[in-house]
Design a protein around this motif. Structure first.
Motif: not given
Length: 434
Positions: A212-213, A216, A244-250, A300
Motif C-alpha cells: 500500500r501507499t 492508504s 481525492r486520493q483516498y481509496s476505500r478498497p485499499a 485488491m
C-alpha cells in the motif's frame, strides 16, 4: 533454402555486409515498489513455505529488528526501511537457504547505510547478542562476531540485488503526525497518536508496507485507532471526504490485514495487549459486512482462479546457501528470480518503460523465425526377399525361389495392386529458418 542460408546472420542496419550478432546485452531487473496479495502468495508458494512457520519467522524477524534498533537508538525510519528489505528478501529466498535472524540483521545493516545512520556489522551483531544475554555483554570487537559478520556482509549483496538497488521506501509515521494534528489538533490528539504510532510499528509485521501507499496506510491506522477507542470516528470520516486520493478498497484491505495480525497473534504485538480480543473481532466483522454490502473484494487485484492454478516450480539453485550463490540469480520482490545462463550480466533499471522498450528491441535479434514445409521424395523399392524352403509352395505363393509369384507377392502390391499408387513415395517435413 539451404542450411547455410538459414544460419546466416541478419544484415547490418547501416547497409553494410552481414555481421555476426554481438555478445548478449545482459538481463534487466526493474524494481517495483508495490506487490499485490496474489503475487505475494505465489512467491511464498514457489518457496514452499509453511504458512504457520512463515508467519512465525516474519514476526520474530521484525521484532528482532525493532529490539536492536531501540538498543542502538536508531530512528524509526531506519526500522521502516529495514523491515521493507526484510520482507522483500524473504519473498525471494527459501527459509532453508538462510537464517531469518541473519536476514533481519543484514536488512538492518543495509538500512543503516541507506538512512545515513551508519553502523558496523559487528555493532549490530553485538547489540543483538547483548539483548539476548544482558548478564554477559560483549564488545563489538569480540572475536565471536567475526564469522557472523562475514555472513551479514555476504547477505548485504543479495539484499541490494533483491531490491534492485532501488532505495525508495515509505515512512508512514511522518505523515501520521500531520494527519492526526489536522483532525484533532496538537493537544487533543496526543493520546490518540500514541496508539496509532504503536500500531504503525505492528503494521510492519505484515506485508502491508510493500502493498500500500503511504496515505492508504496512514488513513487505515487513523480509522482503526478511532474504531478501537470509539472516539473521533466522525471527524476522521469528514477528513476523508475532502481527500481525492483516498481509496476505500485499499484502506479496508489494510485495516483487515492489521486486524488479522491482532486476532491471530494477539500477544505478539504492542497494541494487542491494550485492548480486548473481542474488540478486534467486532471491528473485523463490521468491516467484512461493509465489504459485502459495497461488493468490494477482500484483496485488491486478486483472482481466485489464478491462485488455484499450479505455478511452475522455481528452477534456480535453491538447495545451497545464498552466500555461496550470490552471483547466480539476483532478483527483486517484483519479479521472481529465474535461472539464467552464464553469459550476460544483470543490469538494474529504475524505469520499467525504458526496460520494456529495450527488451523488445533486443528480442527481435534473438528470436528464431521459421516456416514449415513438406518435400516429396521418391525412394527406390528394394528387390523382394525370398525365403528358401525344402518343400513346395505355401499359401500365398511359391517360397522355393522358382515359378510364378502368387497373389501375396509384395512387388505386385507395391506397383499397382488393389491399393493403387506408387507406395515408394515418402513425405518429409522440415523447417526453413529466416
Amino acid at each position: 533454402m539451404s542450411p547455410t542460408d538459414a544460419e546466416a546472420p541478419p544484415a547490418a542496419s547501416n547497409g553494410d555486409t552481414a555481421s555476426r550478432i554481438g555478445p548478449h546485452p545482459g538481463y534487466i531487473s526493474s524494481s517495483n515498489q508495490y506487490s499485490s496479495e496474489l503475487k505475494i502468495r505465489r512467491m511464498l508458494k514457489d518457496n514452499g513455505c509453511d504458512p504457520a512457520r512463515e508467519d512465525n519467522y516474519r514476526l520474530q524477524g521484525v521484532q528482532l529488528i525493532d529490539t536492536v534498533r531501540q538498543h542502538l537508538n536508531l530512528p524509526v525510519r531506519t526500522f521502516d526501511t529495514a523491515c521493507t528489505y526484510f520482507h522483500k528478501f524473504r519473498l525471494n529466498f527459501r527459509d532453508a537457504e538462510y537464517n531469518y535472524q541473519d536476514a533481519a540483521l543484514a536488512s538492518l545493516f543495509v538500512a543503516c547505510k541507506v538512512e545515513d545512520t551508519i553502523k558496523k556489522s559487528k555493532d549490530i551483531l553485538a547489540a543483538a547478542y547483548n539483548v539476548k544475554n544482558p548478564e554477559k555483554p560483549a564488545a563489538s570487537d569480540d572475536k565471536i562476531f567475526e564469522s557472523p559478520g562475514k555472513i551479514i556482509i555476504g547477505l548485504e549483496r543479495l539484499i541490494l540485488e533483491t531490491i534492485g538497488f532501488d532505495f525508495r521506501t515509505r515512512y508512514p509515521q511522518k505523515l501520521l503526525v500531520k494527519v492526526v494534528r489536522s483532525i484533532l489538533g496538537p493537544e487533543e490528539g496526543k493520546s490518540f497518536f500514541n496508539i496509532a504510532y504503536a500500531m504503525s510499528i505492528d503494521m510492519y509485521k505484515t506485508f502491508v508496507p510493500i502493498k500500500r501507499t503511504t496515505f492508504s496506510m496512514v488513513m487505515a491506522l487513523v480509522e482503526l485507532t478511532a474504531r478501537m477507542t470509539g472516539e473521533h470516528l466522525d471527524k476522521v470520516q469528514a477528513f476523508v471526504a475532502q481527500r481525492r486520493q483516498y481509496s476505500r478498497p485499499a484502506v479496508l484491505e489494510t485495516m483487515l490485514d492489521i486486524l488479522d495480525l491482532y486476532v491471530q497473534y494477539h500477544k505478539s504485538t504492542n497494541v494487542g495487549a491494550q485492548f480486548d480480543l473481542n474488540r478486534f473481532m467486532d471491528i473485523k466483522i463490521a468491516l467484512n459486512t461493509e465489504l459485502e454490502k459495497e461488493f468490494i473484494s477482500r484483496h485488491m487485484y486478486y483472482c481466485n482462479r489464478c491462485e488455484n492454478e499450479d505455478t511452475p516450480p522455481a528452477t534456480s539453485g535453491s538447495g545451497t546457501s545464498p552466500t555461496a550463490t550470490a552471483s547466480s540469480w539476483p532478483g527483486d520482490a517484483s519479479m521472481r528470480r529465474t535461472a539464467r545462463g552464464q553469459d550476460g550480466t544483470m543490469r538494474f533499471v529504475f524505469d520499467p518503460e525504458a526496460a520494456r522498450e529495450e527488451q523488445d528491441t533486443v528480442a527481435q535479434f534473438y528470436n528464431e523465425e521459421y516456416e514449415e514445409y513438406e518435400v516429396e521424395v521418391e525412394e527406390p523399392i528394394p528387390p523382394p526377399r525370398y525365403e528358401h524352403a525344402e518343400g513346395g509352395g505355401g499359401r500365398g505363393g511359391y517360397r522355393g525361389g522358382h515359378g510364378h509369384h502368387g497373389s501375396r507377392d509384395r512387388g505386385d502390391h507395391r506397383r499397382g495392386g488393389p491399393y493403387g499408387g506408387y507406395r515408394g513415395d515418402r513425405h518429409y517435413r522440415g523447417r526453413r529458418y529466416h
